[in-house]
Design a protein around this motif. Structure first.
Motif, PDB file in Angstrom:
ATOM      1  N   GLY A 166      -7.391   9.727  58.138  1.00 42.04           N
ATOM      2  CA  GLY A 166      -7.654   8.672  57.150  1.00 42.04           C
ATOM      3  C   GLY A 166      -8.874   7.857  57.504  1.00 42.04           C
ATOM      4  N   MET A 167      -8.964   7.491  58.781  1.00 41.82           N
ATOM      5  CA  MET A 167     -10.094   6.684  59.201  1.00 41.82           C
ATOM      6  C   MET A 167     -11.374   7.509  59.155  1.00 41.82           C
ATOM      7  N   TYR A 169     -12.056   9.755  57.079  1.00 39.86           N
ATOM      8  CA  TYR A 169     -12.474   9.807  55.673  1.00 39.86           C
ATOM      9  C   TYR A 169     -13.279   8.564  55.310  1.00 39.86           C
ATOM     10  N   MET A 170     -12.769   7.398  55.710  1.00 36.91           N
ATOM     11  CA  MET A 170     -13.457   6.146  55.407  1.00 36.91           C
ATOM     12  C   MET A 170     -14.834   6.107  56.080  1.00 36.91           C
TER      13      MET A 170
ATOM     14  N   GLU B  36     -12.424   3.093  46.363  1.00 40.86           N
ATOM     15  CA  GLU B  36     -13.161   3.468  47.565  1.00 40.86           C
ATOM     16  C   GLU B  36     -14.179   2.406  47.936  1.00 40.86           C
ATOM     17  N   ARG B  37     -14.917   1.965  46.914  1.00 41.79           N
ATOM     18  CA  ARG B  37     -15.953   0.940  47.169  1.00 41.79           C
ATOM     19  C   ARG B  37     -15.323  -0.344  47.715  1.00 41.79           C
ATOM     20  N   ALA B  39     -12.450  -0.643  49.258  1.00 42.26           N
ATOM     21  CA  ALA B  39     -11.933  -0.393  50.605  1.00 42.26           C
ATOM     22  C   ALA B  39     -13.067  -0.457  51.620  1.00 42.26           C
ATOM     23  N   LEU B  40     -14.197   0.172  51.260  1.00 42.50           N
ATOM     24  CA  LEU B  40     -15.346   0.171  52.174  1.00 42.50           C
ATOM     25  C   LEU B  40     -15.842  -1.242  52.437  1.00 42.50           C
ATOM     26  N   MET B  43     -13.572  -2.918  54.759  1.00 38.81           N
ATOM     27  CA  MET B  43     -13.676  -2.360  56.092  1.00 38.81           C
ATOM     28  C   MET B  43     -14.927  -2.909  56.784  1.00 38.81           C
ATOM     29  N   ARG B  44     -16.038  -2.933  56.041  1.00 38.01           N
ATOM     30  CA  ARG B  44     -17.296  -3.395  56.644  1.00 38.01           C
ATOM     31  C   ARG B  44     -17.246  -4.875  56.985  1.00 38.01           C
ATOM     32  N   ASP B  50      -7.124  -1.280  62.067  1.00 35.34           N
ATOM     33  CA  ASP B  50      -7.273   0.173  62.158  1.00 35.34           C
ATOM     34  C   ASP B  50      -6.172   0.891  61.378  1.00 35.34           C
ATOM     35  N   ILE B  53      -6.907   0.770  57.706  1.00 42.75           N
ATOM     36  CA  ILE B  53      -7.986   1.697  57.343  1.00 42.75           C
ATOM     37  C   ILE B  53      -7.436   3.115  57.260  1.00 42.75           C
ATOM     38  N   GLU B  54      -6.646   3.480  58.252  1.00 42.66           N
ATOM     39  CA  GLU B  54      -6.071   4.826  58.286  1.00 42.66           C
ATOM     40  C   GLU B  54      -5.212   5.072  57.036  1.00 42.66           C
ATOM     41  N   GLY B  57      -7.418   5.307  53.949  1.00 33.24           N
ATOM     42  CA  GLY B  57      -8.126   6.584  53.969  1.00 33.24           C
ATOM     43  C   GLY B  57      -7.212   7.714  53.533  1.00 33.24           C
TER      44      GLY B  57
END
Lengths: 271, 110
Positions: A166-167, A169-170, B36-37, B39-40, B43-44, B50, B53-54, B57
């Protein structure tokens, strides 16, 4: 097709009108036949040594919710402009849906009022046409190059291998963005040079917004240059040669289309 | 899409099924891209642990796989691409229009 309420004729309540296609650098009085929007009879209204190409209609703009119908109107509009261009050389095109209130005399009055400006514009575009030049770079070609150069990309690639699915993928999404940015940066080194080479054979250039949409044929490519070029007839071949050379450079593709009426270089509005 | 209205019978809608399914999947993909955008971005901005994020993803992978599966199974890859292209075009045009308010030459003169 927007803000109908602010239009002057709507309030004035109809009457006679003239739909405008373009202005030609010629004062012939003639008819093009029934080639206009909805098979209207298209003819010229001359003034001094120029003329307006028009059809007679009620003084209101063409509006419809039927997309197909609107497309046909726009197609006819374009067709008349092409026919006039073929006969009289480059014309000053009106954008779709400009209607003048009044009869031929009113158009003549407008031509006389705007004469010097119209004549100046006609001289500017004489023997010239508009072309579109778009240059794309090939992502798969540049990806390994920037990956080699870019430390952050290298680091991310390594990191991805060590992470759970998963990570990973990100991080892969992040990596894709980084590679794309790096490719754009790499390509922009070239695009200034391309621009200069193109500029040499053009009278005028408008730099247009880069579009994310790429013709289907070139999926996977990034647009790095999008230009509208006003080109003198005598330079079209040379420009074509320059673009041919750019097209041969590995990783780049050129899309060269036209000639178009010089929509990007003249501004004829209904106001 | 054709709508046939028959006074004696209820309204019946004839639909190009591939096109309809294609449109739905295209919309789902647009939404997935947005997710996705988002989530990104989070994340950033270091706003996710973690584990989060997993999980995100994995969810995105699953979503992608099932959409890909639907596309393949129904042979609608091309339709989906074309709907997305059209959506993009319409969005671009609307944004352009708003950005250059009345930038076109439409209207009535004099």
């Amino acid at each position: 097709m927007s803000e109908a309420s602010s239009r002057p004729t709507e309030a004035a309540g109809g009457g006679e009108g003239r739909y405008l296609y373009c202005i030609i650098n010629d004062n012939s009085e003639l008819t093009f036949g029934e080639i206009g929007i909805e098979d209207s009879r298209v003819y010229t209204i001359p003034y001094e040594n120029i003329a307006a190409v028009v059809h007679a209609c009620p003084a209101k703009i063409y509006e419809s919710n039927d997309g197909e119908r609107v497309r046909e109107w726009i197609f006819s509009h374009q067709y008349v402009i092409d026919a006039a261009t073929k006969k009289f050389g480059t014309v000053l095109p009106f954008s779709f849906d400009v209607v003048v209130k009044g009869d031929d005399k009113a158009v003549k009055g407008w031509l006389s009022k705007e004469y010097s400006k119209l004549k100046r514009e006609l001289e500017k575009i004489k023997d010239k046409s508009e072309f579109t030049v778009q240059i794309f770079c090939d992502k798969p070609f540049f990806a390994p190059i920037v990956e080699e150069k870019n430390e952050e990309v290298k680091r991310l690639k390594k990191e991805i291998e060590t992470k759970p699915e998963g990570m990973a993928y990100m991080l892969k999404l992040t990596l894709d963005d980084k590679i794309k940015d790096a490719i754009m940066a790499e390509a922009s080194n070239h695009s200034q040079d391309f621009y200069n080479r193109i500029r040499e054979y053009t009278e005028d250039v408008k730099v247009d917004k880069l579009s994310k949409r790429v013709p289907e044929k070139w999926a996977g490519k990034l647009m790095i240059l999008n230009l509208s070029c006003l080109v003198h007839n005598k330079n079209v071949k040379k420009l074509g040669e320059v673009l041919g050379k750019i097209n041969e450079i590995d990783g780049f593709v050129v899309r060269f289309t036209g000639p178009w009426p010089p929509f990007s270089f003249v501004e004829l509005k209904g106001d | 899409m054709v709508v046939n209205i028959d006074e004696k019978r209820p309204i019946r809608i004839k639909v190009d099924e591939k096109r309809l399914l294609g449109s739905i999947v295209a919309l789902a993909e647009v939404i997935r891209d947005l997710l996705e955008r988002q989530a990104l971005r989070r994340m950033r901005a270091n706003r996710l642990t973690d584990e989060e994020i997993e999980r995100l993803g994995n969810a995105l992978i699953e979503l992608k796989e099932s959409l890909d599966h639907i596309k393949k199974e129904n042979n609608i890859e091309k339709v989906v691409e074309s709907v997305k292209g059209e959506l993009n075009r319409t969005t671009d045009e609307s944004i352009d229009k708003i950005a250059n308010q009345m930038g076109s030459g439409e209207g009535v003169a004099m």
